[in-house]
Design a protein around this motif. Structure first.
Motif, PDB file in Angstrom:
ATOM      1  N   ARG A 137     -57.003   4.739  21.086  1.00  0.00           N
ATOM      2  CA  ARG A 137     -57.607   4.141  20.045  1.00  0.00           C
ATOM      3  C   ARG A 137     -57.553   2.351  20.265  1.00  0.00           C
ATOM      4  O   ARG A 137     -58.589   1.864  20.355  1.00  0.00           O
ATOM      5  CB  ARG A 137     -57.341   4.396  18.658  1.00  0.00           C
ATOM      6  CG  ARG A 137     -58.036   3.449  17.516  1.00  0.00           C
ATOM      7  CD  ARG A 137     -57.563   4.056  16.373  1.00  0.00           C
ATOM      8  NE  ARG A 137     -58.264   3.132  15.362  1.00  0.00           N
ATOM      9  CZ  ARG A 137     -57.737   2.072  14.842  1.00  0.00           C
ATOM     10  NH1 ARG A 137     -56.441   1.775  15.106  1.00  0.00           N
ATOM     11  NH2 ARG A 137     -58.334   1.430  13.873  1.00  0.00           N
ATOM     12  N   LYS A 138     -56.298   1.876  20.641  1.00  0.00           N
ATOM     13  CA  LYS A 138     -56.211   0.645  20.865  1.00  0.00           C
ATOM     14  C   LYS A 138     -56.816  -0.010  22.059  1.00  0.00           C
ATOM     15  O   LYS A 138     -57.393  -0.981  22.447  1.00  0.00           O
ATOM     16  CB  LYS A 138     -54.550   0.293  20.858  1.00  0.00           C
ATOM     17  CG  LYS A 138     -53.952   0.423  19.675  1.00  0.00           C
ATOM     18  CD  LYS A 138     -52.755  -0.134  19.528  1.00  0.00           C
ATOM     19  CE  LYS A 138     -52.266   0.106  18.010  1.00  0.00           C
ATOM     20  NZ  LYS A 138     -50.842  -0.297  17.846  1.00  0.00           N
ATOM     21  N   VAL A 139     -56.564   0.986  23.262  1.00  0.00           N
ATOM     22  CA  VAL A 139     -57.098   0.528  24.511  1.00  0.00           C
ATOM     23  C   VAL A 139     -59.073   0.633  24.460  1.00  0.00           C
ATOM     24  O   VAL A 139     -59.465  -0.446  25.042  1.00  0.00           O
ATOM     25  CB  VAL A 139     -56.419   1.571  25.403  1.00  0.00           C
ATOM     26  CG1 VAL A 139     -57.686   1.431  27.003  1.00  0.00           C
ATOM     27  CG2 VAL A 139     -55.458   1.171  25.821  1.00  0.00           C
ATOM     28  N   LEU A 502     -58.740 -15.755  14.398  1.00  0.00           N
ATOM     29  CA  LEU A 502     -57.773 -16.088  14.150  1.00  0.00           C
ATOM     30  C   LEU A 502     -57.001 -14.840  13.085  1.00  0.00           C
ATOM     31  O   LEU A 502     -56.006 -14.324  13.262  1.00  0.00           O
ATOM     32  CB  LEU A 502     -57.431 -17.287  13.272  1.00  0.00           C
ATOM     33  CG  LEU A 502     -57.331 -18.529  14.369  1.00  0.00           C
ATOM     34  CD1 LEU A 502     -57.238 -19.900  13.790  1.00  0.00           C
ATOM     35  CD2 LEU A 502     -56.072 -18.273  15.290  1.00  0.00           C
ATOM     36  N   GLY A 503     -57.952 -14.497  12.269  1.00  0.00           N
ATOM     37  CA  GLY A 503     -57.796 -13.405  11.134  1.00  0.00           C
ATOM     38  C   GLY A 503     -57.620 -11.980  12.150  1.00  0.00           C
ATOM     39  O   GLY A 503     -56.486 -11.328  11.796  1.00  0.00           O
ATOM     40  N   LEU A 504     -58.381 -11.869  12.960  1.00  0.00           N
ATOM     41  CA  LEU A 504     -58.268 -10.587  13.734  1.00  0.00           C
ATOM     42  C   LEU A 504     -57.065 -10.558  14.468  1.00  0.00           C
ATOM     43  O   LEU A 504     -56.215  -9.497  14.632  1.00  0.00           O
ATOM     44  CB  LEU A 504     -59.446 -10.644  14.863  1.00  0.00           C
ATOM     45  CG  LEU A 504     -60.013  -9.502  15.506  1.00  0.00           C
ATOM     46  CD1 LEU A 504     -60.394  -8.430  14.255  1.00  0.00           C
ATOM     47  CD2 LEU A 504     -61.156  -9.425  16.302  1.00  0.00           C
ATOM     48  N   PRO A 509     -53.878  -7.242  16.090  1.00  0.00           N
ATOM     49  CA  PRO A 509     -53.356  -7.894  17.288  1.00  0.00           C
ATOM     50  C   PRO A 509     -54.007  -7.184  18.662  1.00  0.00           C
ATOM     51  O   PRO A 509     -54.193  -7.806  19.440  1.00  0.00           O
ATOM     52  CB  PRO A 509     -52.068  -8.155  17.561  1.00  0.00           C
ATOM     53  CG  PRO A 509     -51.556  -7.165  16.591  1.00  0.00           C
ATOM     54  CD  PRO A 509     -52.625  -6.808  15.522  1.00  0.00           C
ATOM     55  N   TYR A 510     -54.053  -5.993  18.597  1.00  0.00           N
ATOM     56  CA  TYR A 510     -54.457  -5.201  19.754  1.00  0.00           C
ATOM     57  C   TYR A 510     -55.980  -5.309  20.176  1.00  0.00           C
ATOM     58  O   TYR A 510     -56.433  -5.227  21.077  1.00  0.00           O
ATOM     59  CB  TYR A 510     -54.242  -3.639  19.728  1.00  0.00           C
ATOM     60  CG  TYR A 510     -54.995  -3.008  18.440  1.00  0.00           C
ATOM     61  CD1 TYR A 510     -54.286  -2.927  17.385  1.00  0.00           C
ATOM     62  CD2 TYR A 510     -56.349  -2.620  18.770  1.00  0.00           C
ATOM     63  CE1 TYR A 510     -54.993  -2.218  16.419  1.00  0.00           C
ATOM     64  CE2 TYR A 510     -56.979  -2.043  17.463  1.00  0.00           C
ATOM     65  CZ  TYR A 510     -56.197  -1.836  16.269  1.00  0.00           C
ATOM     66  OH  TYR A 510     -57.049  -1.266  15.326  1.00  0.00           O
ATOM     67  N   LEU A 538     -53.048 -11.890  22.959  1.00  0.00           N
ATOM     68  CA  LEU A 538     -53.436 -13.267  23.008  1.00  0.00           C
ATOM     69  C   LEU A 538     -52.554 -14.182  22.185  1.00  0.00           C
ATOM     70  O   LEU A 538     -52.677 -14.039  21.055  1.00  0.00           O
ATOM     71  CB  LEU A 538     -54.848 -13.537  22.807  1.00  0.00           C
ATOM     72  CG  LEU A 538     -55.751 -14.365  23.954  1.00  0.00           C
ATOM     73  CD1 LEU A 538     -55.291 -13.996  25.290  1.00  0.00           C
ATOM     74  CD2 LEU A 538     -56.964 -14.443  23.495  1.00  0.00           C
ATOM     75  N   PRO A 539     -51.990 -15.264  22.867  1.00  0.00           N
ATOM     76  CA  PRO A 539     -51.398 -16.120  21.806  1.00  0.00           C
ATOM     77  C   PRO A 539     -52.384 -16.876  21.046  1.00  0.00           C
ATOM     78  O   PRO A 539     -53.421 -17.319  21.659  1.00  0.00           O
ATOM     79  CB  PRO A 539     -50.453 -17.148  22.809  1.00  0.00           C
ATOM     80  CG  PRO A 539     -50.890 -16.915  24.236  1.00  0.00           C
ATOM     81  CD  PRO A 539     -51.714 -15.616  23.956  1.00  0.00           C
ATOM     82  N   TYR A 540     -51.940 -17.533  19.731  1.00  0.00           N
ATOM     83  CA  TYR A 540     -52.823 -18.175  18.832  1.00  0.00           C
ATOM     84  C   TYR A 540     -53.275 -19.272  19.474  1.00  0.00           C
ATOM     85  O   TYR A 540     -54.643 -19.488  19.422  1.00  0.00           O
ATOM     86  CB  TYR A 540     -52.000 -18.559  17.890  1.00  0.00           C
ATOM     87  CG  TYR A 540     -51.825 -17.561  16.666  1.00  0.00           C
ATOM     88  CD1 TYR A 540     -50.536 -16.786  16.734  1.00  0.00           C
ATOM     89  CD2 TYR A 540     -52.630 -16.921  15.980  1.00  0.00           C
ATOM     90  CE1 TYR A 540     -50.146 -15.808  16.044  1.00  0.00           C
ATOM     91  CE2 TYR A 540     -52.335 -15.635  15.072  1.00  0.00           C
ATOM     92  CZ  TYR A 540     -51.073 -15.173  15.177  1.00  0.00           C
ATOM     93  OH  TYR A 540     -50.542 -14.210  14.490  1.00  0.00           O
TER      94      TYR A 540
END
Lengths: 584, 187
Positions: A137-139, A502-504, A509-510, A538-540
């Motif tokens: 699901r995440k991929v 940013l909220g996502l 995070p995936y 991804l970093p912020y």
């Protein structure tokens, strides 16, 4: 490739599924097999092949039966093992993968056999297998940054020219057609994948999708009406067009109108980046309006507008008084410097009279200020950015006299500097050649030299006075510009921050992946290596950098060096010129 | 198969290298840096609070003391979360890639994975600073030029082990890379 380790990407949801066939895609260049689903017994081979052909047609991904999956209790199902081996003859695939697991244990065994005679004699019949587990699901939902160049959908099968792991992501993302049936469907083939317990859907999402069509059409019409009205001829006449171009509120409103037109356009987003941009703009506008409404309710409660209006005129008076003191100070002996009395008095009186006019004007306006502020405060419902732009414009209007003083001082100083430089050239016997744009020598008459030198001396001795006035008013102007700049910076920040992304990143995070990371699972000697592949978010700072929205473009166009040069020569500076305006 | 050895870093601190050989194609090297010492923490806290108390006696404003406590707490949390690295791990998997993980003292883990297709070689480089420092780095291939190098990625940047430790890691990595080059398709 003989000798290369074979990587089998296995979905974690299928690790507890019953025995069956492995269906997925084989990528020969990386020697990796991406397993997408497990087909359970009973099945008819022809129907399985039909299903794979259907999915291939819909998604352009070359699926095949990769091997068998055996999930058994200890020693009871021997016949199943033989049956599974026989299937290798029906669905021929090179290499044929055989994964096996004892029920309830962590011991896996893998075999990859090749039927064909290998090209060189030393190569083994069996390849070494490495199992990589991945969360399907995440991929499926995640998006790799930077996006690998995805080949055209129409151009045949998706090639694996995308780098190794991007091919895995690509395969899973494109095979959505395979995941549409769940175990409650009455189809001929029973599959196990991440949606086999029930297709994931949300009522709110479906309702929003249905409703978005008509709403978009309606809002698009409304917005096109507004933009047509604002582009009408009346607004292009000289006084109005000049005012519109100077006010930052108009710029901000225009920017918002453009963004809303983009969001509510009836065209579907072509790629995920555009979709993210639309979502970011929508969330940003909603937050803006929410903050604006909060500000509005705060302003209109407890008669704050009245208090503000009452405080405004005394503040303006106070500023004018301070300016008067400053001018009196300049007219005396400021900082111990001795000014030229006559010029000092002339300039000082001129500025004092201008100030006096300004104060009378403010006092004339004072009965109407409360009404004006009340109506202007209503515009905060369009958004906090609009309210801040109005604040910036009000500051600009109230400090208009400082701007005027700065312009007078700068023009005077500029004239003086021009005169001085040209007379200095005369003093040295040179001249500016306009045709050739350079300094040439020139022979002057005695009269010319005499008058020139006299004027030069006069200008030199009057320089300190003018320079001082120029310096003081430039500093005041720069102070006002700095305050306006801070407000613009805040408006820019609200405009360009990608809040949805940013909220996502915070909650899911995936979805935004910078890459992958691997973890080695429990390992026993003699068993194949098992790895868990997880998404590395991804970093912020990169999220903000990738998805930031374009702002109004009101950035200072000068570097520090050119700014200092302009200040020295007395040229007027307009630090907040919009892009595309004519330079003065 | 696990193995632990003790080395020292370039400043003289003690490092522990843990090697795990999962299979002939997968190896992991874990370097543990010296932990945060109680002595230095106490010293810093005492200095900050003494300075704050000195300011307090001058200004008679108790906000300074609460601000000092706040600053110390925030500073400590920030240091543990963003600066102090406890462990650095290098995981090399034949035909998949090389993964570098840094674990911070607060538990945060920062991972980078480089695919094997992009890795040209793993080498030990010399850097002449005030003295000569050796560091292990990964050379990445240039997509445009077949023999060129597009980037140099240093490994174990905060642990900074000495040459003897680096040689151990280098030898193991080269074994795997040699196998990888032998079996990969020619570019």
């Amino acid at each position: 490739m003989p000798g290369m380790v074979l990587k089998a990407f296995f979905p974690t949801c299928c690790a507890s599924a019953d025995s069956g066939l492995l269906v997925g895609r084989w990528v020969p260049e990386q020697s990796s097999a991406v397993v997408l689903a497990v087909v359970h017994f009973p099945f008819i081979p022809i129907q399985v092949k039909e299903l794979l052909a259907q999915v291939h047609q819909a998604s352009r991904v070359g699926l095949a039966v990769l091997g068998t999956w055996c999930h058994r209790r200890q020693e009871t199902e021997e016949s199943l093992g033989h049956f599974l081996e026989g299937l290798g003859a029906i669905f021929s695939h090179e290499p044929w993968l055989q994964l096996c697991r004892e029920r309830g244990s962590k011991l896996w065994s893998c075999k990859a056999t090749r039927r064909q005679v290998p090209p060189h004699p030393g190569a083994p019949y069996e390849d070494q297998v490495m199992l990589v587990f991945y969360d399907q699901r995440k991929v499926l939902l995640s998006q790799l940054h930077p996006p690998a160049a995805v080949p055209d959908r129409q151009a045949g099968d998706a090639t694996a020219s995308a780098g190794g792991l991007a091919a895995v992501f690509d395969t899973v993302a494109r095979s959505e057609a395979l995941f549409r049936s769940d175990r409650f469907d009455e189809g001929p083939v029973r599959l196990s994948h991440w949606q086999s317990e029930g297709v994931e859907a949300s009522i709110l999402a479906e309702l929003a999708k249905r409703a978005s069509g008509p709403i978009c059409v309606l809002l698009a019409c409304l917005l096109s009406l507004i933009s047509a009205a604002s582009a009408c001829r009346v607004f292009k006449l000289w006084p109005l067009s000049f005012i519109w171009s100077k006010l930052s509120v108009c710029e901000q409103l225009r920017h918002r109108l453009e963004q809303l037109t983009l969001v509510f356009s009836t065209q579907k987003a072509e790629n995920p980046t555009q979709l993210m941009r639309k979502a970011n703009v929508l969330v940003s506008v909603l937050l803006d309006v929410a903050l604006g409404l909060a500000l509005l309710s705060w302003l209109h409660g407890k008669d704050r507008i009245g208090q503000l209006a009452e405080a405004l005129v005394p503040v303006a008076d106070h500023v004018a008084e301070e300016l008067q003191h400053l001018l009196q100070w300049l007219m005396g002996a400021p900082a111990g410097l001795k000014m030229n009395r006559a010029l000092d008095q002339v300039l000082g009186r001129f500025f004092l009279y201008h100030l006096h006019l300004w104060i009378s004007y403010i006092h004339l306006m004072s009965p109407f200020i409360e009404r004006i502020l009340w109506h202007v405060g209503l515009s905060a419902c369009l958004g906090l950015t609009v309210a801040l732009s109005i604040l910036s414009d009000i500051i600009a209007l109230l400090t208009f006299h400082i701007y005027c003083f700065y312009v007078y001082g700068a023009r005077l100083y500029c004239l003086k500097i021009c005169g001085l430089s040209s007379l200095w050239r005369l003093f040295r016997g040179k001249k500016w050649n306009v045709l050739r744009q350079r300094v040439d020598s020139c022979s002057y008459d005695l009269d010319q030299l005499f008058i020139g030198t006299l004027l030069f001396t006069i200008l030199v001795f009057l320089l300190p006075t003018t320079a001082l006035y120029y310096l003081v008013f430039t500093l005041l102007r720069l102070l006002v510009v700095a305050v306006q700049g801070l407000i613009h910076l805040l408006v820019d920040l609200i405009n360009s921050l990608p809040l949805y992304s940013l909220g996502l990143r915070l909650c899911r995070p995936y979805r935004l992946a910078a890459g992958v990371k691997f973890r080695v699972l429990e390992h026993e000697a003699g068993r194949p290596l098992r790895l868990l592949m997880q998404i590395n978010p991804l970093p912020y700072c990169r999220v903000v950098h990738t998805y930031r929205l374009p702002s109004c473009g009101c950035h200072p166009t000068h570097s520090w060096g050119s700014l200092c040069r302009k200040l020295f020569f007395g040229e007027l500076i307009y630090p907040w010129r919009q892009r595309g305006d004519k330079q003065d | 198969m696990e193995d632990e050895q003790s080395f020292s870093d370039i400043c003289g601190g003690r490092l522990a290298l843990q090697r795990r050989y999962y299979s002939s194609s997968c190896r992991e090297f874990c370097l543990s840096c010296p932990r945060l010492s109680l002595r230095s923490l106490t010293a810093v806290t005492c200095t900050v609070w003494l300075a704050a108390y000195g300011l307090f006696t001058l200004c008679e404003n108790s906000m300074i003391l609460s601000a000092a406590i706040f600053i110390t707490l925030l500073g400590l949390l920030g240091y543990l979360h963003f600066v102090k690295i406890d462990q650095e791990t290098l995981l090399i998997i034949d035909s998949l890639g090389i993964q570098m993980t840094s674990s911070y003292a607060s538990g945060k883990e920062c991972t980078t994975f480089i695919e094997m297709g992009k890795v040209k070689d793993v080498v030990i480089n010399e850097a002449v600073y005030m003295k000569v420092i050796y560091y292990l780095c990964i050379l990445l291939k240039d997509p445009v030029e077949p023999d060129g190098i597009s980037q140099v990625v240093p490994v174990f940047q905060s642990a900074k082990p000495r040459l003897d430790c680096l040689i151990e890691v280098y030898r193991s990595c080269q074994e795997i890379l040699a196998h990888q080059k032998a079996t990969s398709p020619s570019p």
